[in-house]
Structures are given as C-alpha cells and as structure tokens.
Write an enzyme that holds these catalytic residues in place. Structure first.
Site, PDB file in Angstrom:
ATOM      1  CE  LYS A   1     -21.717  -2.736  11.131  1.00  0.00           C
ATOM      2  NZ  LYS A   1     -22.135  -3.560   9.999  1.00  0.00           N
TER       3      LYS A   1
ATOM      4  NE  ARG B   1     -20.943   2.609   2.186  1.00  0.00           N
ATOM      5  CZ  ARG B   1     -21.050   2.167   3.421  1.00  0.00           C
ATOM      6  NH1 ARG B   1     -21.799   2.831   4.287  1.00  0.00           N
ATOM      7  NH2 ARG B   1     -20.436   1.077   3.797  1.00  0.00           N
TER       8      ARG B   1
ATOM      9  NE  ARG C   1     -16.188  -3.969   9.919  1.00  0.00           N
ATOM     10  CZ  ARG C   1     -16.996  -2.913   9.847  1.00  0.00           C
ATOM     11  NH1 ARG C   1     -16.805  -1.868  10.595  1.00  0.00           N
ATOM     12  NH2 ARG C   1     -18.018  -2.919   9.003  1.00  0.00           N
TER      13      ARG C   1
ATOM     14  NE  ARG D   1     -19.269  -3.789   2.778  1.00  0.00           N
ATOM     15  CZ  ARG D   1     -20.348  -3.044   2.556  1.00  0.00           C
ATOM     16  NH1 ARG D   1     -20.795  -2.850   1.322  1.00  0.00           N
ATOM     17  NH2 ARG D   1     -21.001  -2.488   3.557  1.00  0.00           N
TER      18      ARG D   1
ATOM     19  NE  ARG E   1     -25.100   1.511   2.349  1.00  0.00           N
ATOM     20  CZ  ARG E   1     -24.427   1.085   3.419  1.00  0.00           C
ATOM     21  NH1 ARG E   1     -24.748   1.538   4.619  1.00  0.00           N
ATOM     22  NH2 ARG E   1     -23.468   0.218   3.296  1.00  0.00           N
TER      23      ARG E   1
HETATM   24  P1  B4P Z   1     -26.202  -0.566   7.988  1.00  0.00           P
HETATM   25  O1  B4P Z   1     -26.000  -1.986   8.325  1.00  0.00           O
HETATM   26  O2  B4P Z   1     -26.657   0.352   9.056  1.00  0.00           O
HETATM   27  O3  B4P Z   1     -24.842  -0.188   7.275  1.00  0.00           O
HETATM   28  P2  B4P Z   1     -23.475   0.292   7.877  1.00  0.00           P
HETATM   29  O4  B4P Z   1     -23.540   0.692   9.293  1.00  0.00           O
HETATM   30  O5  B4P Z   1     -23.048   1.322   6.922  1.00  0.00           O
HETATM   31  O6  B4P Z   1     -22.542  -0.979   7.933  1.00  0.00           O
HETATM   32  P3  B4P Z   1     -21.462  -1.514   6.955  1.00  0.00           P
HETATM   33  O7  B4P Z   1     -20.890  -2.720   7.617  1.00  0.00           O
HETATM   34  O8  B4P Z   1     -22.094  -1.700   5.624  1.00  0.00           O
HETATM   35  O9  B4P Z   1     -20.367  -0.393   6.749  1.00  0.00           O
HETATM   36  P4  B4P Z   1     -19.309   0.361   7.671  1.00  0.00           P
HETATM   37  O10 B4P Z   1     -19.480   1.795   7.375  1.00  0.00           O
HETATM   38  O11 B4P Z   1     -19.358  -0.061   9.114  1.00  0.00           O
HETATM   39  O12 B4P Z   1     -27.292  -0.295   6.847  1.00  0.00           O
HETATM   40  C1  B4P Z   1     -27.248  -0.799   5.558  1.00  0.00           C
HETATM   41  C2  B4P Z   1     -28.474  -0.388   4.749  1.00  0.00           C
HETATM   42  O13 B4P Z   1     -29.627  -1.074   5.225  1.00  0.00           O
HETATM   43  C3  B4P Z   1     -28.837   1.098   4.814  1.00  0.00           C
HETATM   44  O14 B4P Z   1     -29.155   1.519   3.524  1.00  0.00           O
HETATM   45  C4  B4P Z   1     -30.055   1.161   5.711  1.00  0.00           C
HETATM   46  O15 B4P Z   1     -30.924   2.214   5.357  1.00  0.00           O
HETATM   47  C5  B4P Z   1     -30.706  -0.181   5.468  1.00  0.00           C
HETATM   48  N1  B4P Z   1     -31.422  -0.686   6.636  1.00  0.00           N
HETATM   49  C6  B4P Z   1     -30.973  -0.664   7.907  1.00  0.00           C
HETATM   50  N2  B4P Z   1     -31.886  -1.240   8.734  1.00  0.00           N
HETATM   51  C7  B4P Z   1     -32.930  -1.660   7.950  1.00  0.00           C
HETATM   52  C8  B4P Z   1     -34.181  -2.340   8.207  1.00  0.00           C
HETATM   53  N3  B4P Z   1     -34.524  -2.716   9.450  1.00  0.00           N
HETATM   54  N4  B4P Z   1     -34.979  -2.601   7.160  1.00  0.00           N
HETATM   55  C9  B4P Z   1     -34.614  -2.238   5.903  1.00  0.00           C
HETATM   56  N5  B4P Z   1     -33.467  -1.582   5.583  1.00  0.00           N
HETATM   57  C10 B4P Z   1     -32.631  -1.282   6.611  1.00  0.00           C
HETATM   58  O16 B4P Z   1     -17.899  -0.174   7.115  1.00  0.00           O
HETATM   59  C11 B4P Z   1     -17.510   0.076   5.772  1.00  0.00           C
HETATM   60  C12 B4P Z   1     -16.072  -0.430   5.538  1.00  0.00           C
HETATM   61  O17 B4P Z   1     -15.145   0.320   6.387  1.00  0.00           O
HETATM   62  C13 B4P Z   1     -15.754  -1.871   5.880  1.00  0.00           C
HETATM   63  O18 B4P Z   1     -16.135  -2.764   4.847  1.00  0.00           O
HETATM   64  C14 B4P Z   1     -14.215  -1.792   6.090  1.00  0.00           C
HETATM   65  O19 B4P Z   1     -13.537  -1.763   4.856  1.00  0.00           O
HETATM   66  C15 B4P Z   1     -14.012  -0.466   6.756  1.00  0.00           C
HETATM   67  N6  B4P Z   1     -13.982  -0.578   8.230  1.00  0.00           N
HETATM   68  C16 B4P Z   1     -14.910  -0.060   9.095  1.00  0.00           C
HETATM   69  N7  B4P Z   1     -14.556  -0.354  10.357  1.00  0.00           N
HETATM   70  C17 B4P Z   1     -13.392  -1.065  10.306  1.00  0.00           C
HETATM   71  C18 B4P Z   1     -12.549  -1.676  11.281  1.00  0.00           C
HETATM   72  N8  B4P Z   1     -12.835  -1.622  12.605  1.00  0.00           N
HETATM   73  N9  B4P Z   1     -11.442  -2.339  10.866  1.00  0.00           N
HETATM   74  C19 B4P Z   1     -11.129  -2.406   9.570  1.00  0.00           C
HETATM   75  N10 B4P Z   1     -11.891  -1.866   8.591  1.00  0.00           N
HETATM   76  C20 B4P Z   1     -13.022  -1.206   8.939  1.00  0.00           C
END
Ligand code: B4P
Length: 185
Positions: A13, A131, A88, A142, A125
């Site tokens: 994402k 992280r 979410r 998660r 990551r």
């Molecule tokens: P991503 O999937 O891009 O990770 P993210 O956006 O950080 O999503 P995530 O769900 O983990 O965390 P968020 O910050 O939203 O990438 C993951 C990894 O994969 C990276 O290292 C990337 O380089 C790699 N990658 C991506 N695409 C690839 C590909 N095609 N091939 C290989 N590798 C690839 O949320 C974190 C926390 O915040 C949640 O757990 C929750 O506690 C809180 N939170 C956020 N929003 C919330 C909400 N609306 N309500 C309540 N809590 C919330």
C-alpha cells in the site's frame, strides 16, 4: 480524484501509494505515516498510538478519526487525495462518509498478496528499517486483525461499485502498471 488504497500489511500500500499520488498530483495521506511522524515528534497522540501499533492492534478510533478529519480539512486535500490505511474498520467507513459530506470516493484500490509473501516482505523491512511492529509475532497478529476488521470493507465498497482489485504479487513496477491500467490513468 478521491481514492483509497487497501490491502493486508505488506501488500505494498505505502509503496504504491507514493507512486499513484505522484501520477495523479494528489496528496498521499497515510495514517501509519501520520502516527509514526507523531511518534518521532514525541506527541501524546504518537505515544498513545505506539502502544497499539507495537502489539499489532488498531489504534482506537477516538485517536484515529480526529487525526484524519484534521488532515482532510487541509487545503491540499480539498479536490482529491489518496488515503492509505484508512478506513480500516466498518465504523471508520461511516466516519469517513461523514467527513466527506456528500463527496464520493471515486475508487478503492485493493492490493492482494498471499500471507507468506507479505511476511517475507515485512521481515525484510524489519532488517532494513527496524520498525518495531515488523517482528514475526506482531506481523501474524496484524494479518489476523486485517482479516477480522478490514477485509469486510472489500464487500462493502464492492456494493458501492467502486472497487478495483489488483494483484500485488509482482515486482513493484509490475504492480504499479497494473494499478495505472486498472484506474485508466
Ligand atoms: P507496504 O505494504 O507498502 O507497507 P505499509 O504501507 O507500511 O503497510 P502496513 O499495513 O504494514 O502499515 P501501516 O503503516 O499502514 O510495504 C511493506 C514492505 O513490502 C516494504 O518493505 C516494501 O518495500 C515491500 N514491498 C512493497 N511492494 C513490494 C513488491 N511488489 N515486491 C517486494 N516487496 C515489496 O500501519 C501500521 C499500523 O498503524 C497498523 O498496524 C495500525 O496499528 C496503525 N494504523 C494505521 N492506520 C490505522 C487505522 N485507520 N486505524 C487504526 N489503526 C491504524
């Protein structure tokens, strides 16, 4: 355009949201990034969010909704945005509908990826960025929370006929071109 991007943790994402937002010249608004920015500034909101994030749980709506409401009021979001990681939960969908005051979400991009792949990506990551929510135990939690609380939103937005499902399993470039093709941009 008003867009949302959804998908399990590690589906890509945040990675794709940056590229889509650039292409469409809309702000990228990530709740995860907002929480982490608050934490690095040492705000009360950041410290509160950290307790939940480190356990793999969702941050309570009482914290999250107000933060998004304030961000969406900023001028750069008035004509469009890409929301990453919000809503979410079903309750957050209702909140967002209220914030938009009649303006509709144009598309909801759902990135799909299998569990083994996302765990591998997030563990990679963890090595690169350290992280605190990227340990195997927290990642598994998660994924469970996503399945319980966020996956039901896919049907909900499908019934609104705005869903665009994209396979997130290829390379970053492949996934980006699949998304642009699906959005017709
Ligand atoms: P991503 O999937 O891009 O990770 P993210 O956006 O950080 O999503 P995530 O769900 O983990 O965390 P968020 O910050 O939203 O990438 C993951 C990894 O994969 C990276 O290292 C990337 O380089 C790699 N990658 C991506 N695409 C690839 C590909 N095609 N091939 C290989 N590798 C690839 O949320 C974190 C926390 O915040 C949640 O757990 C929750 O506690 C809180 N939170 C956020 N929003 C919330 C909400 N609306 N309500 C309540 N809590 C919330």
């Amino acid at each position: 355009m008003r867009l949302l991007i959804m998908g399990p943790p590690g589906a890509g994402k945040g990675t794709q949201a940056v590229l889509i937002a650039q292409r469409l010249s809309v702000p990228h608004i990530s709740t995860g990034d907002l929480f982490r920015a608050n934490l690095s500034e040492g705000t009360a909101l950041g410290l509160e969010a950290k307790k939940y994030m480190d356990a793999g749980e969702y941050v309570p709506d009482s914290v999250t909704n107000g933060m998004v409401r304030d961000r969406l009021k900023q001028r750069d979001a008035s004509e469009g945005f890409l929301l990453d990681g919000y809503p979410r939960t079903v309750a957050q969908v209702a909140e967002l509908d209220g914030m938009l005051a009649g303006n509709k979400i144009d598309k909801v991009i759902v990135l799909t990826a299998d569990s083994d792949e996302v765990v591998t990506r997030l563990l990679n990551r963890a090595q690169d960025q350290g992280r605190s929510d990227d340990t195997e135990e927290v990642i598994r939690r998660r994924l469970e929370v996503y399945a319980e609380q966020t996956a039901p939103l896919i049907d909900l937005y499908d019934r609104r006929a705005v869903l665009v499902e994209v396979d997130g399993m290829g390379s970053v470039d492949q996934v980006t071109s699949n998304i642009f093709a699906a959005l017709n941009v």
